[in-house]
Write a protein that holds these residues in place. Structure first.
Motif, PDB file in Angstrom:
ATOM      1  N   TYR A  50      29.200 -30.640  73.821  1.00  0.00           N
ATOM      2  CA  TYR A  50      29.387 -32.054  73.493  1.00  0.00           C
ATOM      3  C   TYR A  50      28.097 -32.558  72.862  1.00  0.00           C
ATOM      4  O   TYR A  50      27.010 -32.327  73.397  1.00  0.00           O
ATOM      5  CB  TYR A  50      29.669 -32.875  74.759  1.00  0.00           C
ATOM      6  N   ALA A  51      28.214 -33.251  71.738  1.00  0.00           N
ATOM      7  CA  ALA A  51      27.029 -33.796  71.070  1.00  0.00           C
ATOM      8  C   ALA A  51      27.301 -35.243  70.674  1.00  0.00           C
ATOM      9  O   ALA A  51      27.975 -35.502  69.671  1.00  0.00           O
ATOM     10  CB  ALA A  51      26.658 -32.956  69.855  1.00  0.00           C
ATOM     11  N   PRO A  52      26.796 -36.204  71.452  1.00  0.00           N
ATOM     12  CA  PRO A  52      26.948 -37.608  71.074  1.00  0.00           C
ATOM     13  C   PRO A  52      26.141 -37.917  69.813  1.00  0.00           C
ATOM     14  O   PRO A  52      25.087 -37.314  69.575  1.00  0.00           O
ATOM     15  CB  PRO A  52      26.376 -38.370  72.278  1.00  0.00           C
ATOM     16  N   GLN A  53      26.639 -38.851  69.017  1.00  0.00           N
ATOM     17  CA  GLN A  53      25.977 -39.259  67.778  1.00  0.00           C
ATOM     18  C   GLN A  53      25.420 -40.677  67.932  1.00  0.00           C
ATOM     19  O   GLN A  53      26.161 -41.607  68.252  1.00  0.00           O
ATOM     20  CB  GLN A  53      26.965 -39.226  66.611  1.00  0.00           C
ATOM     21  N   ALA A  54      24.119 -40.841  67.688  1.00  0.00           N
ATOM     22  CA  ALA A  54      23.506 -42.174  67.714  1.00  0.00           C
ATOM     23  C   ALA A  54      23.898 -42.949  66.464  1.00  0.00           C
ATOM     24  O   ALA A  54      23.880 -42.411  65.354  1.00  0.00           O
ATOM     25  CB  ALA A  54      21.990 -42.049  67.787  1.00  0.00           C
ATOM     26  N   THR A  55      24.248 -44.204  66.631  1.00  0.00           N
ATOM     27  CA  THR A  55      24.451 -45.091  65.489  1.00  0.00           C
ATOM     28  C   THR A  55      23.132 -45.207  64.721  1.00  0.00           C
ATOM     29  O   THR A  55      22.063 -45.352  65.331  1.00  0.00           O
ATOM     30  CB  THR A  55      24.928 -46.465  65.978  1.00  0.00           C
ATOM     31  N   ASN A  56      23.204 -45.118  63.412  1.00  0.00           N
ATOM     32  CA  ASN A  56      21.998 -45.133  62.561  1.00  0.00           C
ATOM     33  C   ASN A  56      21.058 -43.962  62.854  1.00  0.00           C
ATOM     34  O   ASN A  56      19.866 -44.004  62.491  1.00  0.00           O
ATOM     35  CB  ASN A  56      21.232 -46.453  62.683  1.00  0.00           C
ATOM     36  N   ASN A  57      21.564 -42.932  63.537  1.00  0.00           N
ATOM     37  CA  ASN A  57      20.803 -41.700  63.839  1.00  0.00           C
ATOM     38  C   ASN A  57      19.583 -41.933  64.719  1.00  0.00           C
ATOM     39  O   ASN A  57      18.683 -41.089  64.769  1.00  0.00           O
ATOM     40  CB  ASN A  57      20.358 -40.988  62.541  1.00  0.00           C
ATOM     41  N   THR A  58      19.546 -43.055  65.418  1.00  0.00           N
ATOM     42  CA  THR A  58      18.398 -43.388  66.275  1.00  0.00           C
ATOM     43  C   THR A  58      18.924 -43.994  67.573  1.00  0.00           C
ATOM     44  O   THR A  58      19.706 -44.949  67.542  1.00  0.00           O
ATOM     45  CB  THR A  58      17.466 -44.392  65.569  1.00  0.00           C
ATOM     46  N   TRP A  59      18.481 -43.444  68.701  1.00  0.00           N
ATOM     47  CA  TRP A  59      18.988 -43.918  69.995  1.00  0.00           C
ATOM     48  C   TRP A  59      18.414 -45.277  70.368  1.00  0.00           C
ATOM     49  O   TRP A  59      19.075 -46.091  71.001  1.00  0.00           O
ATOM     50  CB  TRP A  59      18.677 -42.893  71.084  1.00  0.00           C
ATOM     51  N   TYR A  60      17.161 -45.505  70.018  1.00  0.00           N
ATOM     52  CA  TYR A  60      16.508 -46.804  70.263  1.00  0.00           C
ATOM     53  C   TYR A  60      15.404 -46.941  69.217  1.00  0.00           C
ATOM     54  O   TYR A  60      14.896 -45.947  68.694  1.00  0.00           O
ATOM     55  CB  TYR A  60      15.970 -46.907  71.694  1.00  0.00           C
ATOM     56  N   PRO A  61      15.016 -48.189  68.878  1.00  0.00           N
ATOM     57  CA  PRO A  61      14.237 -48.384  67.648  1.00  0.00           C
ATOM     58  C   PRO A  61      12.763 -47.998  67.707  1.00  0.00           C
ATOM     59  O   PRO A  61      12.204 -47.581  66.693  1.00  0.00           O
ATOM     60  CB  PRO A  61      14.388 -49.881  67.376  1.00  0.00           C
ATOM     61  N   TYR A  62      12.132 -48.142  68.864  1.00  0.00           N
ATOM     62  CA  TYR A  62      10.681 -47.967  68.915  1.00  0.00           C
ATOM     63  C   TYR A  62      10.307 -46.736  69.744  1.00  0.00           C
ATOM     64  O   TYR A  62      11.156 -46.030  70.268  1.00  0.00           O
ATOM     65  CB  TYR A  62      10.020 -49.232  69.482  1.00  0.00           C
ATOM     66  N   SER A  63       9.023 -46.497  69.884  1.00  0.00           N
ATOM     67  CA  SER A  63       8.532 -45.402  70.726  1.00  0.00           C
ATOM     68  C   SER A  63       9.073 -45.524  72.148  1.00  0.00           C
ATOM     69  O   SER A  63       9.310 -46.632  72.645  1.00  0.00           O
ATOM     70  CB  SER A  63       6.996 -45.441  70.762  1.00  0.00           C
ATOM     71  N   PHE A  64       9.224 -44.388  72.814  1.00  0.00           N
ATOM     72  CA  PHE A  64       9.661 -44.424  74.219  1.00  0.00           C
ATOM     73  C   PHE A  64       8.559 -44.925  75.142  1.00  0.00           C
ATOM     74  O   PHE A  64       8.796 -45.179  76.318  1.00  0.00           O
ATOM     75  CB  PHE A  64      10.191 -43.056  74.660  1.00  0.00           C
ATOM     76  N   MET A  65       7.353 -45.115  74.594  1.00  0.00           N
ATOM     77  CA  MET A  65       6.206 -45.553  75.398  1.00  0.00           C
ATOM     78  C   MET A  65       5.960 -47.068  75.325  1.00  0.00           C
ATOM     79  O   MET A  65       5.005 -47.566  75.899  1.00  0.00           O
ATOM     80  CB  MET A  65       4.944 -44.814  74.943  1.00  0.00           C
ATOM     81  N   VAL A  66       6.822 -47.805  74.612  1.00  0.00           N
ATOM     82  CA  VAL A  66       6.677 -49.264  74.582  1.00  0.00           C
ATOM     83  C   VAL A  66       7.431 -49.854  75.772  1.00  0.00           C
ATOM     84  O   VAL A  66       8.226 -49.164  76.420  1.00  0.00           O
ATOM     85  CB  VAL A  66       7.198 -49.870  73.257  1.00  0.00           C
ATOM     86  N   PRO A  67       7.206 -51.151  76.094  1.00  0.00           N
ATOM     87  CA  PRO A  67       7.998 -51.773  77.159  1.00  0.00           C
ATOM     88  C   PRO A  67       9.499 -51.614  76.898  1.00  0.00           C
ATOM     89  O   PRO A  67       9.968 -51.760  75.758  1.00  0.00           O
ATOM     90  CB  PRO A  67       7.568 -53.246  77.095  1.00  0.00           C
ATOM     91  N   VAL A  68      10.244 -51.313  77.942  1.00  0.00           N
ATOM     92  CA  VAL A  68      11.673 -51.015  77.820  1.00  0.00           C
ATOM     93  C   VAL A  68      12.423 -52.137  77.101  1.00  0.00           C
ATOM     94  O   VAL A  68      13.317 -51.882  76.291  1.00  0.00           O
ATOM     95  CB  VAL A  68      12.275 -50.739  79.219  1.00  0.00           C
ATOM     96  N   ALA A  69      12.049 -53.383  77.369  1.00  0.00           N
ATOM     97  CA  ALA A  69      12.759 -54.525  76.779  1.00  0.00           C
ATOM     98  C   ALA A  69      12.760 -54.470  75.253  1.00  0.00           C
ATOM     99  O   ALA A  69      13.711 -54.930  74.604  1.00  0.00           O
ATOM    100  CB  ALA A  69      12.140 -55.835  77.256  1.00  0.00           C
ATOM    101  N   GLN A  70      11.715 -53.886  74.658  1.00  0.00           N
ATOM    102  CA  GLN A  70      11.638 -53.824  73.194  1.00  0.00           C
ATOM    103  C   GLN A  70      12.690 -52.878  72.611  1.00  0.00           C
ATOM    104  O   GLN A  70      13.027 -52.986  71.431  1.00  0.00           O
ATOM    105  CB  GLN A  70      10.244 -53.384  72.747  1.00  0.00           C
ATOM    106  N   ASN A  71      13.175 -51.956  73.414  1.00  0.00           N
ATOM    107  CA  ASN A  71      14.178 -50.995  72.934  1.00  0.00           C
ATOM    108  C   ASN A  71      15.606 -51.377  73.316  1.00  0.00           C
ATOM    109  O   ASN A  71      16.529 -50.586  73.132  1.00  0.00           O
ATOM    110  CB  ASN A  71      13.841 -49.594  73.451  1.00  0.00           C
ATOM    111  N   GLN A  72      15.763 -52.589  73.829  1.00  0.00           N
ATOM    112  CA  GLN A  72      17.113 -53.047  74.187  1.00  0.00           C
ATOM    113  C   GLN A  72      17.722 -53.857  73.050  1.00  0.00           C
ATOM    114  O   GLN A  72      16.998 -54.429  72.246  1.00  0.00           O
ATOM    115  CB  GLN A  72      17.037 -53.914  75.463  1.00  0.00           C
ATOM    116  N   PRO A  73      19.062 -53.928  72.954  1.00  0.00           N
ATOM    117  CA  PRO A  73      20.043 -53.304  73.863  1.00  0.00           C
ATOM    118  C   PRO A  73      20.396 -51.857  73.509  1.00  0.00           C
ATOM    119  O   PRO A  73      21.253 -51.264  74.141  1.00  0.00           O
ATOM    120  CB  PRO A  73      21.264 -54.196  73.684  1.00  0.00           C
TER     121      PRO A  73
END
Length: 207
Positions: A50-73
């Motif tokens: 099974y391989a899910p596909q991210a919309t726009n090929n990106t799961w979240y917009p910023y680095s995983f090291m920024v505050p979580v709120a910046q990568n929501q929703p």
């Protein structure tokens, strides 16, 4: 900001024949189709893929090291898509101990985050250059017990996206919830997957 469409590619044997599944989670800018061939390199031909596909090929917009709120929703939507995929497999009679999750880079971070928020006995977790998400880790998000789930977690030193310090924090959190973790840091390795990592991953899939 965006939410993810429900789009999951499947490949391999039918689940009723294989009895085990591997969910492959692609990195930033990549696709579900591009990560599926990795299963063959891992010798996972007996698995349902099974391989899910991210919309726009990106799961979240910023680095995983920024505050979580910046990568929501986007982040919550990505985690929900992984959860839906897991639950759809379980609904076909497959226990979590026969479900494996693999991610590379951004997909590895998503794998670590999803599994640690939903710790239980998985078949195995392959976190190839990734770690738990957030500027600081919010341990209030994590729950459950891995019950000895084998985990492989890797990064390069240095890696442009995934610092060794976050890998170490991730190991600590996962071991604290009962995972059996293999940590591998590769000096000078570029942001890629080495054959040595694939060999370690094969051991998890066949253990």
């Amino acid at each position: 900001m965006y939410t993810h469409e429900k789009k999951v590619l499947t490949q391999g044997k039918p689940l009723e024949q294989s009895g085990k599944a591997i969910i492959l989670i692609h990195g930033r800018g990549a696709t579900a189709a591009s990560i599926l061939p990795l299963a063959h390199e891992l010798g996972a031909d007996d698995f349902t893929l099974y391989a899910p596909q991210a919309t726009n090929n990106t799961w979240y917009p910023y680095s995983f090291m920024v505050p979580v709120a910046q990568n929501q929703p986007a982040l919550d939507s990505a985690l929900a898509l992984i959860d839906e995929t897991v639950k759809s497999i379980e609904a076909q009679g497959i226990a979590s101990k026969d479900i494996y999750l693999l991610g590379f880079s951004q997909g590895a971070c998503l794998t670590a985050e999803y599994a640690t928020r939903n710790a239980r006995r998985y078949g195995g977790l392959l976190i190839l250059t990734g770690g738990l998400i957030g500027q600081q880790l919010d341990t209030g998000h994590y729950s459950g017990d891995f019950e000895g789930t084998p985990v492989l977690i890797t990064t390069g030193d240095p890696d442009p996206h995934v610092p060794v310090s976050r890998v170490d924090e991730t190991v600590q959190q996962m071991e604290g919830r009962g995972a059996t973790v293999t940590r591998q840091v590769y000096p000078g390795r570029p942001h890629t997957i080495l054959e040595e990592e694939l060999a370690l991953a094969r051991k998890v899939l066949t253990s």
